[in-house]
Design a protein around this motif. Structure first.
Motif, PDB file in Angstrom:
ATOM      1  N   PRO A 160       4.734   9.765  14.528  1.00 17.40           N
ATOM      2  CA  PRO A 160       4.829   8.300  14.612  1.00 17.40           C
ATOM      3  C   PRO A 160       3.903   7.607  13.616  1.00 17.40           C
ATOM      4  O   PRO A 160       2.806   8.086  13.331  1.00 17.40           O
ATOM      5  CB  PRO A 160       4.406   8.003  16.059  1.00 17.40           C
ATOM      6  CG  PRO A 160       3.576   9.177  16.452  1.00 17.40           C
ATOM      7  CD  PRO A 160       4.142  10.363  15.730  1.00 17.40           C
ATOM      8  N   ILE A 161       4.381   6.500  13.070  1.00 13.48           N
ATOM      9  CA  ILE A 161       3.614   5.714  12.104  1.00 13.48           C
ATOM     10  C   ILE A 161       3.697   4.251  12.514  1.00 13.48           C
ATOM     11  O   ILE A 161       4.793   3.713  12.706  1.00 13.48           O
ATOM     12  CB  ILE A 161       4.161   5.902  10.670  1.00 13.48           C
ATOM     13  CG1 ILE A 161       4.009   7.368  10.241  1.00 13.48           C
ATOM     14  CG2 ILE A 161       3.451   4.984   9.692  1.00 13.48           C
ATOM     15  CD1 ILE A 161       4.655   7.692   8.901  1.00 13.48           C
ATOM     16  N   ALA A 162       2.553   3.606  12.640  1.00 10.82           N
ATOM     17  CA  ALA A 162       2.526   2.225  13.116  1.00 10.82           C
ATOM     18  C   ALA A 162       2.913   1.239  12.030  1.00 10.82           C
ATOM     19  O   ALA A 162       3.522   0.213  12.297  1.00 10.82           O
ATOM     20  CB  ALA A 162       1.132   1.889  13.652  1.00 10.82           C
ATOM     21  N   GLY A 163       2.541   1.511  10.786  1.00 10.24           N
ATOM     22  CA  GLY A 163       2.784   0.566   9.709  1.00 10.24           C
ATOM     23  C   GLY A 163       3.997   0.923   8.883  1.00 10.24           C
ATOM     24  O   GLY A 163       4.948   1.549   9.351  1.00 10.24           O
ATOM     25  N   HIS A 164       3.945   0.509   7.617  1.00 12.25           N
ATOM     26  CA  HIS A 164       5.049   0.792   6.698  1.00 12.25           C
ATOM     27  C   HIS A 164       4.982   2.254   6.270  1.00 12.25           C
ATOM     28  O   HIS A 164       3.912   2.775   5.962  1.00 12.25           O
ATOM     29  CB  HIS A 164       4.954  -0.118   5.479  1.00 12.25           C
ATOM     30  CG  HIS A 164       6.227  -0.224   4.706  1.00 12.25           C
ATOM     31  ND1 HIS A 164       7.180  -1.186   4.964  1.00 12.25           N
ATOM     32  CD2 HIS A 164       6.711   0.521   3.694  1.00 12.25           C
ATOM     33  CE1 HIS A 164       8.193  -1.037   4.136  1.00 12.25           C
ATOM     34  NE2 HIS A 164       7.936   0.003   3.346  1.00 12.25           N
ATOM     35  N   VAL A 165       6.131   2.914   6.247  1.00 18.14           N
ATOM     36  CA  VAL A 165       6.186   4.339   5.923  1.00 18.14           C
ATOM     37  C   VAL A 165       6.246   4.528   4.414  1.00 18.14           C
ATOM     38  O   VAL A 165       7.010   3.854   3.717  1.00 18.14           O
ATOM     39  CB  VAL A 165       7.415   4.997   6.568  1.00 18.14           C
ATOM     40  CG1 VAL A 165       7.489   6.479   6.199  1.00 18.14           C
ATOM     41  CG2 VAL A 165       7.359   4.828   8.085  1.00 18.14           C
ATOM     42  N   ALA A 166       5.425   5.438   3.897  1.00 22.75           N
ATOM     43  CA  ALA A 166       5.534   5.846   2.497  1.00 22.75           C
ATOM     44  C   ALA A 166       6.637   6.890   2.406  1.00 22.75           C
ATOM     45  O   ALA A 166       6.535   7.967   2.994  1.00 22.75           O
ATOM     46  CB  ALA A 166       4.207   6.415   1.998  1.00 22.75           C
ATOM     47  N   ASP A 167       7.700   6.570   1.690  1.00 24.83           N
ATOM     48  CA  ASP A 167       8.858   7.458   1.580  1.00 24.83           C
ATOM     49  C   ASP A 167       8.581   8.477   0.477  1.00 24.83           C
ATOM     50  O   ASP A 167       8.746   8.194  -0.712  1.00 24.83           O
ATOM     51  CB  ASP A 167      10.105   6.640   1.257  1.00 24.83           C
ATOM     52  CG  ASP A 167      11.377   7.478   1.292  1.00 24.83           C
ATOM     53  OD1 ASP A 167      11.299   8.642   1.730  1.00 24.83           O
ATOM     54  OD2 ASP A 167      12.432   6.970   0.870  1.00 24.83           O
ATOM     55  N   LEU A 168       8.166   9.664   0.876  1.00 22.95           N
ATOM     56  CA  LEU A 168       7.724  10.684  -0.074  1.00 22.95           C
ATOM     57  C   LEU A 168       8.714  11.836  -0.138  1.00 22.95           C
ATOM     58  O   LEU A 168       9.288  12.237   0.883  1.00 22.95           O
ATOM     59  CB  LEU A 168       6.348  11.224   0.330  1.00 22.95           C
ATOM     60  CG  LEU A 168       5.252  10.176   0.574  1.00 22.95           C
ATOM     61  CD1 LEU A 168       3.985  10.851   1.095  1.00 22.95           C
ATOM     62  CD2 LEU A 168       4.959   9.392  -0.689  1.00 22.95           C
ATOM     63  N   GLU A 169       8.908  12.385  -1.334  1.00 21.06           N
ATOM     64  CA  GLU A 169       9.761  13.554  -1.517  1.00 21.06           C
ATOM     65  C   GLU A 169       8.958  14.824  -1.226  1.00 21.06           C
ATOM     66  O   GLU A 169       7.775  14.915  -1.571  1.00 21.06           O
ATOM     67  CB  GLU A 169      10.292  13.605  -2.944  1.00 21.06           C
ATOM     68  CG  GLU A 169      11.223  12.462  -3.311  1.00 21.06           C
ATOM     69  CD  GLU A 169      12.536  12.523  -2.558  1.00 21.06           C
ATOM     70  OE1 GLU A 169      12.962  13.650  -2.187  1.00 21.06           O
ATOM     71  OE2 GLU A 169      13.131  11.449  -2.318  1.00 21.06           O
ATOM     72  N   ALA A 215       4.445  10.459  -6.740  1.00 16.89           N
ATOM     73  CA  ALA A 215       5.485  10.793  -7.707  1.00 16.89           C
ATOM     74  C   ALA A 215       4.909  11.015  -9.100  1.00 16.89           C
ATOM     75  O   ALA A 215       5.361  11.883  -9.850  1.00 16.89           O
ATOM     76  CB  ALA A 215       6.538   9.690  -7.740  1.00 16.89           C
ATOM     77  N   SER A 216       3.893  10.254  -9.455  1.00 14.10           N
ATOM     78  CA  SER A 216       3.286  10.369 -10.784  1.00 14.10           C
ATOM     79  C   SER A 216       2.578  11.711 -10.939  1.00 14.10           C
ATOM     80  O   SER A 216       2.720  12.388 -11.970  1.00 14.10           O
ATOM     81  CB  SER A 216       2.302   9.226 -11.014  1.00 14.10           C
ATOM     82  OG  SER A 216       1.707   9.318 -12.292  1.00 14.10           O
ATOM     83  N   GLN A 275       0.835  -1.204   0.000  1.00 12.96           N
ATOM     84  CA  GLN A 275       0.000   0.000   0.000  1.00 12.96           C
ATOM     85  C   GLN A 275       0.869   1.254   0.000  1.00 12.96           C
ATOM     86  O   GLN A 275       0.618   2.206  -0.748  1.00 12.96           O
ATOM     87  CB  GLN A 275      -0.918  -0.017   1.223  1.00 12.96           C
ATOM     88  CG  GLN A 275      -1.959  -1.125   1.192  1.00 12.96           C
ATOM     89  CD  GLN A 275      -2.567  -1.389   2.561  1.00 12.96           C
ATOM     90  OE1 GLN A 275      -2.171  -0.799   3.564  1.00 12.96           O
ATOM     91  NE2 GLN A 275      -3.533  -2.308   2.618  1.00 12.96           N
ATOM     92  N   ALA A 276       1.894   1.264   0.855  1.00 14.08           N
ATOM     93  CA  ALA A 276       2.774   2.431   0.951  1.00 14.08           C
ATOM     94  C   ALA A 276       3.532   2.647  -0.359  1.00 14.08           C
ATOM     95  O   ALA A 276       3.731   3.794  -0.793  1.00 14.08           O
ATOM     96  CB  ALA A 276       3.757   2.256   2.107  1.00 14.08           C
ATOM     97  N   LYS A 277       3.958   1.569  -0.999  1.00 16.30           N
ATOM     98  CA  LYS A 277       4.668   1.686  -2.276  1.00 16.30           C
ATOM     99  C   LYS A 277       3.770   2.300  -3.344  1.00 16.30           C
ATOM    100  O   LYS A 277       4.215   3.141  -4.144  1.00 16.30           O
ATOM    101  CB  LYS A 277       5.141   0.303  -2.728  1.00 16.30           C
ATOM    102  CG  LYS A 277       5.935   0.307  -4.029  1.00 16.30           C
ATOM    103  CD  LYS A 277       7.261   1.015  -3.879  1.00 16.30           C
ATOM    104  CE  LYS A 277       8.080   0.917  -5.149  1.00 16.30           C
ATOM    105  NZ  LYS A 277       9.354   1.688  -5.050  1.00 16.30           N
ATOM    106  N   LEU A 278       2.522   1.912  -3.369  1.00 16.58           N
ATOM    107  CA  LEU A 278       1.574   2.500  -4.325  1.00 16.58           C
ATOM    108  C   LEU A 278       1.378   3.988  -4.051  1.00 16.58           C
ATOM    109  O   LEU A 278       1.259   4.790  -4.987  1.00 16.58           O
ATOM    110  CB  LEU A 278       0.235   1.771  -4.256  1.00 16.58           C
ATOM    111  CG  LEU A 278       0.058   0.561  -5.158  1.00 16.58           C
ATOM    112  CD1 LEU A 278      -1.292  -0.099  -4.903  1.00 16.58           C
ATOM    113  CD2 LEU A 278       0.174   0.960  -6.626  1.00 16.58           C
ATOM    114  N   MET A 279       1.322   4.367  -2.767  1.00 16.32           N
ATOM    115  CA  MET A 279       1.194   5.788  -2.432  1.00 16.32           C
ATOM    116  C   MET A 279       2.407   6.561  -2.935  1.00 16.32           C
ATOM    117  O   MET A 279       2.277   7.684  -3.448  1.00 16.32           O
ATOM    118  CB  MET A 279       1.048   5.951  -0.915  1.00 16.32           C
ATOM    119  CG  MET A 279       0.931   7.405  -0.463  1.00 16.32           C
ATOM    120  SD  MET A 279      -0.482   8.250  -1.229  1.00 16.32           S
ATOM    121  CE  MET A 279      -0.300   9.894  -0.538  1.00 16.32           C
ATOM    122  N   GLU A 280       3.581   5.973  -2.803  1.00 17.03           N
ATOM    123  CA  GLU A 280       4.782   6.614  -3.329  1.00 17.03           C
ATOM    124  C   GLU A 280       4.675   6.812  -4.842  1.00 17.03           C
ATOM    125  O   GLU A 280       4.998   7.878  -5.377  1.00 17.03           O
ATOM    126  CB  GLU A 280       6.006   5.764  -3.000  1.00 17.03           C
ATOM    127  CG  GLU A 280       6.327   5.672  -1.515  1.00 17.03           C
ATOM    128  CD  GLU A 280       7.385   4.636  -1.198  1.00 17.03           C
ATOM    129  OE1 GLU A 280       7.606   4.338  -0.014  1.00 17.03           O
ATOM    130  OE2 GLU A 280       7.990   4.102  -2.159  1.00 17.03           O
TER     131      GLU A 280
END
Length: 768
Positions: A539-548, A490-491, A481-486
């Motif tokens: 704080p984030i409980a799950g996987h972090v979306a690494d966003l620029e 970006a898109s 899910q986080a990867k898709l948000m990234e």
């Protein structure tokens, strides 16, 4: 069932089975309670976060659901066994009583080869020569016929009881190949009735649609509406209709040739489409042999024409019967893979469009009026929007590899040389696909295709069905899910027109963004991995979306240009800011979770980041109001005000924070009781400010609009900090007004700087 079998049946083994299943039901009820109140409760309260916590909690939730399903299935099986046993015993008693009455009348019952029986008088009849004591021939024959009829009626009922018991038990047991089915029936008759109705309604659907009467249509439509959520009914209906029959029914019913039924009930075809879709969705979860074949055959038929002379293929029909309901993930995965394979073949690997708009000779496959139904991707996207796990997997799958023959290239290392690009399904659908032009039933341009894709992306990135409020206990974002948000962020950053040219997607993209506000606030700090205090601040409980940071700015500006997108993030950010202040100002927060800076720095940094988000949204809003779009500014205020209808009672959950932003559920429980109070006060003021009678932005200049937005953000930050400070008896509460003003103003300045940089990069003038 023959007479001898029922007459001399012993029910010892059946009695034992009923007793054993009764014990099983009791034990499973205990296990279900232990799993729910023990295992799950401990997992929910456990103080750990990250991917391991996310996976573990997911496994625990699934285990608890399995125990619940096991209990339901066992209880249903016990009810069916118990009812069947009781009925057969009762029919055995009726049979023996009937035989005894016949014997008293000197009637003899004998069995014949093949399980039949005959009834005769006890001895050859001789007419008496005198006296009234002997029966007349007609009276004796009447007794014979009456006994024969009574016995046959008892045997018929026993046969039906035995048959329906066997069919329902087998059907229920076959629903799940692995694990347990969640079907629940209070007695044998309700389960048997589900199967009976499925047989009757599937027979109607198998008729030539031209022979289907309005009365039969009403029966079919009403029956599907009532029973679409019943697992036995739905599976049986689909099995009897078969995959090919399902496609034939819907396509032939919607023939372009006017029929008597279309004239009489055409205005109800949309309802039938929905009810049929819901029924098939329920059926898809069955693992019975017949349904397994149905799903495999439906996927195989997807790329095939309905007939030799037909322009319509299976995917075009079935996708229109997938717009409602929660379909099985494995079926959606198989269906989606084959649909993508067909898409690649028909588009020459994405070089051109795939699905032409239907001709007058094609069936009208979508009866909702939103689009013609020609593009199967639209209906499939709607199906994914209700199935988050399947949606995440689908968008993450590869559409084209670098080694395939296609024309998508990119400069990956900045050396000016464009090389073959690998595309995911997300890349293709969101960025590259030639979505077919279509129209509504009113002749207007249809936006259903891309809009359905946005809904599917909402499910894929958030983990919950599109359009729904995140439920309490929703697992934190996983890696997919986080990867898709990234990728999504970006898109849009690369080409904001991918969103702004299709503003109708902004409600879904806005909801997605509101549920990634911790990740977005982190990104605005420009803090690298060396700054370990930022994760403590956000704080984030799950996987972090690494966003620029740059990407986040462009996303927020793009969303800010649409009232729905703007309101989703605006309301979400204000609630998030309030909850975050409440969280960090709580003196009971464990030391390892505290932000290692002063209270002043904490308040200023939280309000600064919130100010930047609010200011960046304001830039987008100004672009929409004062730019070419000439959007009415009141529309933005009204959209924000409408959010109060879904915010009451769910502050901290409906706006995308809840347990997903608080790393420790234990602290979350302590904080959560007052978090709603602080967030509620902030949102109450926000909604008051956007009430129609208080909105009058007409004629204001860029500077005035910017200053108004800044002052509103400052005031809301003050209310949030003051509420949290007083709740937790902070000794610095009197200084909060100054700190929140400084923090928010700095945030707006950051937004202005970032916005101007975006304008320079994109060579677009953005008012600031």
């Amino acid at each position: 069932m023959d007479l001898e079998t029922l007459r001399f049946a012993t029910f010892g083994q059946l009695d034992e089975a009923v007793t054993d299943w009764s014990t099983m039901v009791t034990n499973l009820a205990t296990l279900e309670k232990d799993a729910r109140d023990g295992l799950k409760a401990k997992a929910d309260k456990a103080d750990w976060s990250g991917d391991n916590a996310n996976v573990t909690k997911g496994v625990v939730d699934k285990t608890v659901r399995e125990f619940a399903d096991a209990h339901k299935q066992a209880k249903s099986l016990w009810n069916i066994l118990k009812d069947t046993r009781s009925e057969l015993k009762a029919y055995q008693g009726e049979l023996n009583e009937a035989l005894a009455r016949g014997s008293a009348k000197n009637l003899r019952v004998t069995t014949t080869t093949g399980g039949g029986f005959i009834v005769t008088t006890g001895s050859p009849f001789v007419a008496p020569t005198m006296g009234p004591s002997a029966p007349a021939p007609s009276e004796s024959q009447h007794d014979v016929d009456a006994l024969r009829g009574e016995l046959q009626k008892i045997l018929d009922k026993a046969t039906e009881s035995d048959h329906t018991g066997s069919v329902t038990l087998r059907a229920l047991a076959d629903q799940a190949e692995l694990g347990f089915a969640g079907a629940e029936y209070k007695d044998r008759d309700s389960a048997a009735n589900a199967i009976k109705q499925a047989d009757e309604l599937s027979a109607l659907a198998k008729k030539d649609p031209e022979d289907l009467t309005a009365k039969e249509f009403d029966k079919l439509n009403a029956g599907l509406k009532k029973m679409s959520g019943d697992e036995l009914f739905s599976a049986r209906f689909a099995e009897k209709l078969e995959a090919q029959g399902t496609l034939d029914f819907w396509s032939e019913l919607n023939t372009p040739r006017p029929t008597d039924l279309q004239r009489a009930r055409g205005d109800q075809f949309d309802e039938l489409q929905k009810n049929l879709s819901l029924t098939l969705a329920t059926a898809s979860h069955s693992d019975s042999y017949e349904m397994t074949n149905w799903k495999r055959e439906m996927v195989d038929l997807g790329s095939q024409p309905l007939a030799k002379s037909s322009n319509t293929v299976g995917f075009q029909v079935m996708s229109n019967l997938m717009r409602w309901g929660n379909f099985d993930n494995k079926f959606l995965d198989d269906y989606g893979n084959e649909l993508i394979k067909t898409e690649k073949e028909r588009t020459d690997n994405g070089r051109h469009g795939a699905w032409r708009v239907g001709s007058p000779m094609d069936p009208v496959l979508n009866r909702t009026g939103s689009d013609s139904g020609t593009d199967p991707m639209t209906g499939f996207m709607k199906a994914l929007s209700s199935s988050p796990d399947a949606a995440t997997e689908f968008f993450s799958d590869t559409f084209l590899t670098k080694d395939e023959d296609h024309e998508f290239k990119e400069d990956t290392d900045g050396n000016g040389k464009r090389e073959m690009r690998e595309l995911s399904n997300f890349d293709y659908l969101f960025e590259e696909r030639d979505w077919p032009e279509d129209q509504t039933d009113k002749g207007e341009d249809s936006v259903s295709g891309r809009n359905a894709m946005a809904l599917a992306l909402e499910a894929a990135t958030t983990g919950h069905p599109a359009g729904e409020i995140p439920a309490e206990g929703l697992p934190a974002h996983n890696a997919g899910q986080a990867k898709l948000m990234e990728s999504l962020t970006a898109s849009i950053s690369e080409d904001p027109g991918r969103l702004t040219d299709h503003g109708y997607m902004s409600d879904s993209i806005g909801q997605i963004t509101s549920e990634y506000l911790p990740d977005i606030n982190r990104a605005t700090t420009d803090a690298g991995e060396q700054n370990r205090s930022v994760p403590k601040l956000f704080p984030i409980a799950g996987h972090v979306a690494d966003l620029e940071h740059t990407d986040v700015t462009r996303l927020l500006v793009s969303l800010g240009q649409n009232p729905e997108g703007y309101s989703a993030v605006e309301v979400g950010q204000k609630s998030y800011m309030a909850s975050l202040l409440d969280y960090h100002l709580n003196p009971n927060l464990p030391d390892d979770q505290k932000y290692p800076h002063s209270t002043e720095d904490t308040v200023k940094e939280i309000t600064r980041r919130s100010g930047e988000v609010g200011g960046t949204l304001a830039i987008g809003r100004q672009e929409a109001v004062l730019g070419e779009a000439k959007e009415d500014d009141d529309n933005f205020e009204n959209a924000v005000n409408q959010k109060k209808g879904i915010s009451s009672g769910i502050i901290g959950t409906g706006v995308g924070i809840g347990t997903s932003f608080i790393a420790s559920p234990l602290v979350g429980a302590a904080v959560g009781g007052v978090a709603g109070t602080v967030s509620g006060a902030v949102l109450e003021q926000l909604f008051k400010d956007t009430e129609p009678e208080k909105v009058n932005q007409a004629g204001k200049t860029v500077g005035e609009l910017w200053e108004d937005s800044s002052e509103r953000n400052i005031e809301l930050a003050r209310i949030a900090a003051d509420g949290a400070g007083r709740t937790h008896s902070s000794p610095d509460v009197e200084k909060f007004e100054e700190w929140t003003r400084d923090g928010t103003r700095d945030g707006f300045n950051d937004a202005s700087t970032a916005g101007q940089q975006m304008a320079d990069d994109l060579e677009t003038e953005i008012p600031t």
